[in-house]
Design a protein around this motif. Structure first.
Motif, short mmCIF file in Angstrom:
data_model
loop_
_atom_site.label_atom_id
_atom_site.label_comp_id
_atom_site.label_asym_id
_atom_site.label_seq_id
_atom_site.Cartn_x
_atom_site.Cartn_y
_atom_site.Cartn_z
N SER A 134 0.70 -3.42 -11.82
CA SER A 134 0.94 -2.48 -12.05
C SER A 134 1.93 -0.80 -10.93
CB SER A 134 0.81 -2.24 -13.26
OG SER A 134 0.13 -0.73 -13.50
N PRO A 135 2.81 -1.06 -11.19
CA PRO A 135 2.82 0.10 -10.12
C PRO A 135 2.22 1.04 -10.66
CG PRO A 135 5.12 -1.36 -10.86
CD PRO A 135 3.66 -1.81 -11.61
N GLU A 136 1.93 1.62 -12.14
CA GLU A 136 1.15 2.60 -11.84
C GLU A 136 -0.33 2.62 -11.76
OE1 GLU A 136 2.90 1.01 -14.94
OE2 GLU A 136 4.34 2.26 -15.09
N GLU A 137 -1.05 0.99 -11.76
CA GLU A 137 -2.13 1.54 -10.56
C GLU A 137 -2.19 1.10 -9.68
OE1 GLU A 137 -4.23 -1.86 -14.60
OE2 GLU A 137 -2.76 -2.48 -12.91
N LEU A 138 -0.91 0.72 -8.57
CA LEU A 138 -0.71 0.61 -7.61
C LEU A 138 -0.85 2.54 -6.81
CD1 LEU A 138 0.20 -0.69 -4.78
CD2 LEU A 138 2.21 -0.63 -5.22
N LYS A 139 -0.68 2.90 -7.75
CA LYS A 139 -0.05 4.62 -6.81
C LYS A 139 -1.96 5.42 -7.17
CE LYS A 139 4.35 5.68 -8.99
NZ LYS A 139 4.57 6.04 -10.15
N GLU A 140 -2.56 4.79 -8.60
CA GLU A 140 -4.36 4.60 -8.05
C GLU A 140 -5.11 4.59 -7.07
OE1 GLU A 140 -4.82 7.93 -10.47
OE2 GLU A 140 -2.13 7.61 -10.95
N SER A 141 -5.18 3.67 -6.75
CA SER A 141 -5.57 3.13 -5.19
C SER A 141 -5.89 2.75 -4.13
CB SER A 141 -5.38 1.44 -6.18
OG SER A 141 -6.05 0.23 -4.57
N PRO A 142 -6.77 3.97 -4.27
CA PRO A 142 -6.84 3.97 -2.56
C PRO A 142 -6.49 3.40 -1.31
CG PRO A 142 -9.15 4.07 -3.30
CD PRO A 142 -8.40 3.75 -4.38
N ILE A 143 -6.52 1.96 -1.87
CA ILE A 143 -6.47 1.44 -0.40
C ILE A 143 -4.99 1.22 0.12
CG2 ILE A 143 -6.36 -0.65 -1.78
CD1 ILE A 143 -7.93 -0.33 1.91
N PHE A 144 -3.94 1.38 -1.30
CA PHE A 144 -3.04 0.76 -1.23
C PHE A 144 -1.78 2.40 -1.42
CE2 PHE A 144 -4.18 -2.88 -3.08
CZ PHE A 144 -4.06 -3.64 -1.96
N GLU A 145 -2.60 3.87 -0.71
CA GLU A 145 -2.57 4.88 -0.83
C GLU A 145 -0.92 5.19 0.26
OE1 GLU A 145 -3.35 9.75 -0.43
OE2 GLU A 145 -4.60 8.13 -0.04
#
Length: 219
Positions: free
Chosen positions: A3-14
């Motif tokens: 989700s957009p919120e989960e993406l923000k917490e993922s270091p690989i997709f920072e």
């Protein structure tokens, strides 16, 4: 899919926007899979050139020697990456697997897709490579810490070395173990019962205090 919120917490997709994340999945021909606890998400003998990115859940990189003895090499959380192309391994005959500790969602990308120059010169491609290099650097640091622990001769020395590493990371003598006591025994490559006896001795000598996974260094 994150989700957009989960993406923000993922270091690989920072630094990568949600729209770019969706475009990247299509551009890289990525495959997403869901696993249950104890499922094997990746076998290093048959994994090919795929790189796995843990999008949800927790997993462990396990080495299994010729006698069937399992050792935890690394604990993976959200954003963790794994794959034969990223492994620090030599010519050992031991097998290696990524085993899910909880329900997991994993995104698989062929490593050549990551390395090749993007025809569209996508910014998110460059950011992904940059983030992956940072994670690989972190893996190298974690490996150095593990070697430091395993190089100690006794269970006591291994435990205290690991505890001091965690205290330094936390910036305080009180910290929470990053995994269970059973996994700690695997991490320091010793029998759990023997490790628990040594922890009892450390408590009796007022060197540590424990409350479940909460540890305080006293000495």
């Amino acid at each position: 899919m994150l989700s957009p919120e989960e993406l923000k917490e993922s270091p690989i997709f920072e630094g990568i926007s949600y729209q770019s994340y969706l475009s990247m999945i299509d551009c890289f021909q990525a495959i997403q899979k869901t696993y249950r606890p104890e499922d094997v998400a990746y076998d290093f003998e048959r994994g090919g050139d795929q790189v796995g990115i843990l999008e949800r859940g927790e997993a462990s990189l396990i080495r299994i020697d010729e006698d069937g003895v399992s050792t935890v090499l690394e604990n993976l959380t959200v954003g963790g990456v794994f794959g034969r192309s990223l492994a620090f391994s030599g010519g050992s005959r031991d097998s290696m697997e990524v085993v899910c500790r909880t329900a997991c969602d994993v995104l698989y990308i062929d490593f050549p897709h990551i390395l090749k120059r993007c025809e569209k010169a996508c910014t998110h491609h460059s950011l992904l490579v940059q983030n992956m290099l940072l994670l690989i650097t972190g893996k190298a640091q974690a490996l150095a810490e593990r070697i430091d622990v395993l190089s100690r001769r006794s269970i006591r020395e291994k435990l205290l070395c690991f505890f001091h590493q965690q205290a330094e990371k936390a910036g305080t003598n009180s910290f929470t173990l990053p995994f269970s006591l059973s996994m700690l025994a695997d991490y320091i490559a010793t029998d759990r019962s023997a490790m628990m006896r040594e922890m009892k001795h450390l408590r009796e000598e007022d060197l540590i205090q424990t409350d479940g996974r909460e540890i305080t260094l006293l000495g």
